[in-house]
Design a protein around this motif. Structure first.
Motif, PDB file in Angstrom:
ATOM      1  N   PHE A 300      65.477  73.286  62.180  1.00  0.00           N
ATOM      2  CA  PHE A 300      66.106  73.161  60.862  1.00  0.00           C
ATOM      3  C   PHE A 300      65.822  71.828  60.164  1.00  0.00           C
ATOM      4  O   PHE A 300      66.094  71.691  58.978  1.00  0.00           O
ATOM      5  N   TYR A 301      65.320  70.845  60.915  1.00  0.00           N
ATOM      6  CA  TYR A 301      65.023  69.519  60.366  1.00  0.00           C
ATOM      7  C   TYR A 301      66.262  68.959  59.655  1.00  0.00           C
ATOM      8  O   TYR A 301      67.347  68.939  60.231  1.00  0.00           O
ATOM      9  N   SER A 302      66.123  68.503  58.417  1.00  0.00           N
ATOM     10  CA  SER A 302      67.251  67.852  57.741  1.00  0.00           C
ATOM     11  C   SER A 302      68.363  68.835  57.395  1.00  0.00           C
ATOM     12  O   SER A 302      69.457  68.420  57.002  1.00  0.00           O
ATOM     13  N   HIS A 303      68.104  70.127  57.507  1.00  0.00           N
ATOM     14  CA  HIS A 303      69.105  71.135  57.177  1.00  0.00           C
ATOM     15  C   HIS A 303      69.905  71.577  58.396  1.00  0.00           C
ATOM     16  O   HIS A 303      70.639  72.568  58.312  1.00  0.00           O
ATOM     17  N   VAL A 304      69.760  70.882  59.516  1.00  0.00           N
ATOM     18  CA  VAL A 304      70.512  71.259  60.708  1.00  0.00           C
ATOM     19  C   VAL A 304      71.996  71.097  60.442  1.00  0.00           C
ATOM     20  O   VAL A 304      72.438  70.131  59.811  1.00  0.00           O
ATOM     21  N   ASP A 305      72.785  72.066  60.869  1.00  0.00           N
ATOM     22  CA  ASP A 305      74.222  72.034  60.639  1.00  0.00           C
ATOM     23  C   ASP A 305      74.912  71.168  61.682  1.00  0.00           C
ATOM     24  O   ASP A 305      74.393  70.972  62.787  1.00  0.00           O
ATOM     25  N   SER A 306      76.086  70.649  61.335  1.00  0.00           N
ATOM     26  CA  SER A 306      76.834  69.829  62.295  1.00  0.00           C
ATOM     27  C   SER A 306      77.237  70.641  63.514  1.00  0.00           C
ATOM     28  O   SER A 306      77.477  70.076  64.585  1.00  0.00           O
ATOM     29  N   GLU A 307      77.357  71.965  63.377  1.00  0.00           N
ATOM     30  CA  GLU A 307      77.536  72.858  64.515  1.00  0.00           C
ATOM     31  C   GLU A 307      76.296  73.736  64.575  1.00  0.00           C
ATOM     32  O   GLU A 307      76.096  74.617  63.749  1.00  0.00           O
ATOM     33  N   LEU A 308      75.438  73.484  65.526  1.00  0.00           N
ATOM     34  CA  LEU A 308      74.075  74.021  65.547  1.00  0.00           C
ATOM     35  C   LEU A 308      74.024  75.536  65.423  1.00  0.00           C
ATOM     36  O   LEU A 308      73.162  76.083  64.721  1.00  0.00           O
ATOM     37  N   LEU A 309      74.930  76.249  66.080  1.00  0.00           N
ATOM     38  CA  LEU A 309      74.853  77.703  66.095  1.00  0.00           C
ATOM     39  C   LEU A 309      75.074  78.332  64.726  1.00  0.00           C
ATOM     40  O   LEU A 309      74.658  79.470  64.497  1.00  0.00           O
ATOM     41  N   LEU A 310      75.726  77.610  63.806  1.00  0.00           N
ATOM     42  CA  LEU A 310      75.966  78.173  62.478  1.00  0.00           C
ATOM     43  C   LEU A 310      74.652  78.466  61.766  1.00  0.00           C
ATOM     44  O   LEU A 310      74.549  79.442  61.021  1.00  0.00           O
ATOM     45  N   GLY A 311      73.642  77.611  61.973  1.00  0.00           N
ATOM     46  CA  GLY A 311      72.346  77.844  61.341  1.00  0.00           C
ATOM     47  C   GLY A 311      71.688  79.110  61.834  1.00  0.00           C
ATOM     48  O   GLY A 311      71.104  79.873  61.048  1.00  0.00           O
TER      49      GLY A 311
END
Length: 450
Positions: A300-311
């Motif tokens: 996800f690069y800079s778009h990685v969510d603070s909770e990874l699984l949400l992405g």
């Protein structure tokens, strides 16, 4: 259960790290303790929790090289602070974190450590159950037909939370010895390992730049504005969000409240043997953390969510591996709660009842009280992230860095210029700086957000 311990005597070397610890100068009869593998799994379960979901976000805000350097520093300091605790345990014959605080700082130190452990562990358990309340209904719904609608009982996160607490968490928390949790801890570790494998595999299932228009399994329509330039990994990143990296890592490696209980139940307990348990546990946790963070960031690069699984839920809403790993992470978090409850209950009993012999009545009442408080917080507090972020940034730094350093400087008879004394002083300074900076940043972010 009696613990084997070696007491340092004047004119002799500090401790023999290869012989069993003695009590009162003799080797008592002792039932066979927990195996090396069981202790490793228990310690890894104490280390690895929901923190693994936030490490990719930390890497996005520090860069790959910056993250790796920080992760090595924090994991090494965590192992070193455990080394200091084990040395003190051997030198004094004390087998609890709270009693070490009493030895170093008298009764106020014992009370301070006990309260810190209780706050830290209740905060951690509440955050874990809060995650279950939020994610479990969605995880169950993802396995069902998208056409199924209505207010089914399994869509009520609070009801599900009460059920899993009564059916799973409570029975496991009632176990009198932490060694009994070795089997559930091994299951939780393999869930985390499966999580890392899925993150690696799914790296090639989500294209970069990210799709502009995606629809989640819940029907929500989201827009992503990725560009080709954002598909280049950054080696170093410095921003206001970088201040969250070290507290996140410190929380991810905090297992010190479980160290001495596990040490007490280790079969043939010696400092060297327990240090090996620590090194193996931290080393394996480090690898799983690093793999998950690297491939999560490279997805996800800079778009990685603070909770990874949400992405993954957004871009792969009906992927069977993502759905199963989401459920596996929640089960892993669920199995971690009883392990965290053990030192919290131990600290509460020690503060309120002193050194009384084991009593099932006190054991049951304290377990029900702690789980009741945790369950109420998870159910009725609408947003606990900021509250427990502040608590965690202070208590995690104290338990991981500050307390072991202070205790060693106060208790150990080593000269101040010795390697361990200098290292203990560095732990204290490092922990105070990290705790203060993270506390201030979280407060400022909280105020600005309001």
């Amino acid at each position: 259960m009696q613990m084997y311990t070696t007491r340092a005597t004047p004119g002799t070397p500090t401790e023999n790290e290869t012989t069993p610890l003695l009590t009162n100068g003799s080797v008592p009869s002792r039932a066979k303790g927990a195996s090396f593998a069981s202790c490793v799994f228990n310690l890894m379960n104490a280390i690895m929790g929901s923190g693994i979901l936030g490490l990719a976000y930390a890497m996005a805000n520090t860069g790959i090289v910056g993250f790796c350097i920080l992760l090595i520093i924090v994991s090494s300091l965590a192992a070193y602070s455990i080394h200091l605790l084990l040395k003190l345990c051997d030198q004094t014959g004390i087998n609890s974190y709270e009693d070490l605080g009493g030895k170093a700082l008298q009764k106020p130190g014992k009370v301070l450590v006990g309260i810190t452990i209780i706050i830290q562990n209740i905060g951690a358990m509440s955050s874990y159950l809060f995650i279950l309340k939020s994610e479990l209904p969605a995880a169950i719904s993802s396995f069902l037909s998208p056409d199924s609608t209505g207010n089914a009982w399994y869509e009520d996160g609070r009801l599900l939370l009460i059920l899993v607490t009564l059916c799973i968490v409570l029975p496991l928390s009632m176990l009198p010895k932490i060694g009994f949790l070795g089997y559930t801890s091994s299951v939780a570790f393999f869930f985390m390992l499966y999580f890392a494998v899925v993150i690696v595999v799914k790296k090639w299932s989500i294209p970069c730049p990210l799709p502009h228009n995606v629809t989640t399994f819940s029907g929500a329509f989201q827009i992503s504005n990725s560009s080709d330039s954002e598909c280049t990994p950054k080696l170093f990143v410095i921003s206001s969000k970088s201040a969250y990296a070290i507290p996140t890592m410190a929380f991810s490696f905090l297992c010190h409240t479980a160290i001495l209980p596990i040490y007490c139940e280790l079969d043939r307990p010696t400092k060297t043997r327990m240090q090996n348990v620590t090194n193996v546990s931290i080393g394996l946790s480090f690898l799983v953390y690093l793999i998950s963070a690297v491939f999560g960031y490279l997805t996800f690069y800079s778009h990685v969510d603070s909770e990874l699984l949400l992405g993954y839920g957004t871009y792969l809403p009906r992927d069977i591996m993502v759905m199963t790993v989401r459920l596996a992470i929640m089960l892993s978090v669920l199995l971690t709660v009883p392990l965290i409850n053990f030192p919290a209950r131990k600290a509460a009993i020690l503060l309120l009842c002193g050194g009384r012999p084991f009593s099932w009545l006190i054991h049951i009442i304290s377990t029900l009280t702690i789980l009741g408080v945790v369950l109420l917080l998870a159910i009725f507090v609408p947003d606990i992230s900021n509250v427990f972020g502040i608590v965690g940034s202070t208590t995690s730094s104290c338990l991981l860095f500050v307390f072991p350093g202070i205790f060693y400087l106060k208790i150990s008879n080593q000269p101040l210029r010795s390697f361990d004394s200098i290292g203990a002083g560095f732990l204290v300074v490092f922990g105070l700086c990290v705790g203060l900076v993270s506390f201030v940043v979280i407060i400022l972010t909280w105020v600005q957000g309001s």
